[in-house]
Design a protein around this motif. Sequence first.
Motif, PDB file in Angstrom:
ATOM      1  N   ALA A  23      36.062  26.346  48.314  1.00 57.79           N
ATOM      2  CA  ALA A  23      37.359  25.670  48.358  1.00 57.79           C
ATOM      3  C   ALA A  23      37.201  24.210  48.788  1.00 57.79           C
ATOM      4  CB  ALA A  23      38.299  26.392  49.314  1.00 57.79           C
ATOM      5  N   LYS A  24      36.417  23.971  49.831  1.00 54.44           N
ATOM      6  CA  LYS A  24      36.222  22.596  50.301  1.00 54.44           C
ATOM      7  C   LYS A  24      35.456  21.768  49.282  1.00 54.44           C
ATOM      8  CE  LYS A  24      36.393  23.749  55.227  1.00 54.44           C
ATOM      9  NZ  LYS A  24      35.621  23.808  56.498  1.00 54.44           N
ATOM     10  N   GLN A  25      34.525  22.407  48.569  1.00 49.67           N
ATOM     11  CA  GLN A  25      33.774  21.691  47.534  1.00 49.67           C
ATOM     12  C   GLN A  25      34.716  21.243  46.416  1.00 49.67           C
ATOM     13  OE1 GLN A  25      30.684  20.870  47.923  1.00 49.67           O
ATOM     14  NE2 GLN A  25      29.462  21.046  46.060  1.00 49.67           N
ATOM     15  N   ALA A  26      35.601  22.137  45.995  1.00 49.24           N
ATOM     16  CA  ALA A  26      36.564  21.792  44.948  1.00 49.24           C
ATOM     17  C   ALA A  26      37.515  20.695  45.422  1.00 49.24           C
ATOM     18  CB  ALA A  26      37.343  23.028  44.524  1.00 49.24           C
ATOM     19  N   GLN A  27      37.959  20.792  46.673  1.00 44.98           N
ATOM     20  CA  GLN A  27      38.871  19.784  47.206  1.00 44.98           C
ATOM     21  C   GLN A  27      38.175  18.440  47.393  1.00 44.98           C
ATOM     22  OE1 GLN A  27      40.169  21.892  50.668  1.00 44.98           O
ATOM     23  NE2 GLN A  27      41.372  23.358  49.490  1.00 44.98           N
ATOM     24  N   ALA A  28      36.892  18.453  47.775  1.00 52.84           N
ATOM     25  CA  ALA A  28      36.152  17.203  47.959  1.00 52.84           C
ATOM     26  C   ALA A  28      36.004  16.434  46.651  1.00 52.84           C
ATOM     27  CB  ALA A  28      34.775  17.497  48.548  1.00 52.84           C
ATOM     28  N   MET A  29      36.004  17.164  45.540  1.00 52.32           N
ATOM     29  CA  MET A  29      35.876  16.506  44.237  1.00 52.32           C
ATOM     30  C   MET A  29      37.066  15.608  43.935  1.00 52.32           C
ATOM     31  SD  MET A  29      34.352  19.666  41.991  1.00 52.32           S
ATOM     32  CE  MET A  29      34.529  18.776  40.437  1.00 52.32           C
TER      33      MET A  29
END
Length: 400
Positions: free
Chosen positions: A223-229
């Motif tokens: 989730a954080k990886q997707a949001q960081a994008m």
Amino acid sequence: MPTTDNQGSFLNLISIRRNQVTAIEPAHDQEQEDLELFQKHVATRFSDLLPPSADDSAPPPPPLLSISWLRNLLDAFLCCEAEFKALLISGRDPASLSKPPLDRLIPDLLDRNVKALDLCNALSHGVDLLRHWHSLAQIAVASLSQQPLGEGQVRRARKALATVLTSMAFDDKDHAGGAASFHGRSAAAAERSWSVSRRGGRDRYASRFRSLSWSVARSWSAAKQAQAMSASLVAPRGAEVTALPMPIFIMSNVLVFVMWALVAAVPCQDRGGLATHLPVPKQLNWAQAMSGLVDKIGEDWKKKEKKGSAGLLEEAQRMERVAQWLVDLADSFMFPLDDDKAAELAAQVAELAEICSKMEEGLVPLQQQIREVFHKMVRSRADVLDVLDQAGKSSIPVPY
């Protein structure tokens, strides 16, 4: 939607236009036409993914976040990616990519791609877990389809389905799901550890789950990886709206949405809070369908997240519901079943068999498409870096 849809004509059109320099049609006008066509294609492809309205007479698309829908989503992404790559580098002066604001936007885009490569790894191994659930469900279908049905078959089916339900309910922080990364991963991704890992579990089901796991730091979050994008996504302004910054912004939004939707559907490590912080420019025509999909998926995720389920994949949700019904039946099983209960059992087993059929048909192709997306992004990233190298701008802070 085939990945070649509109690609050939679009790429040829760009190539022809970029090689035609006339006084009547300046190069800027040609680029603006290409940009408008790209926006139109993005809008059309994502509109095709929307659930049908009540008065829509067109053939309905597959159910939202079903295996077939995800495959259509990846086809749409691959088409958009090919067109975007043509807009970005085909027939273009390499030096133009090293000037502001592209000297900032392109490194941001390449960094976003690296994050997406990590998610592709996690998603592919999440599909491995789905295939494991499918195998267990097939055992249950085979057991419960035998005639005459006895207590031994019921116990065997219950054991298989209980394993599925335990794995589905397992803490998302342990959902790493897989074995090793794709071949040809980027240098940045190669620094991570993508090896098979067997760690101790709380029980035998947890152990079986982790035996499929892909070794990453326990703090890593899909989730954080997707949001960081989406952290550095800023809409173009002024003259940038009709220039190259706009397709970069559009393709970045497409990439973020596709990864976000896949993470919502496929088991991945730590998807808590997935529905938050996904900005989509609703006011722009090309983003309206995407915005509608974000709202719908976000609402569904918030409902399911409270229940701690395995995600929004349509087939997995149906499997979870049917498996729970069959386990409850097995716990109170009394032989022989009365006619009403036998008929209900037959209907539930038939539904589980149908789910297994769809998973058998679609999971392997879905995993292959995720790998294709991975390799296409690796190749595109390498092509952009080659163009930057040609410009002799090695001082640009590019995330290798």
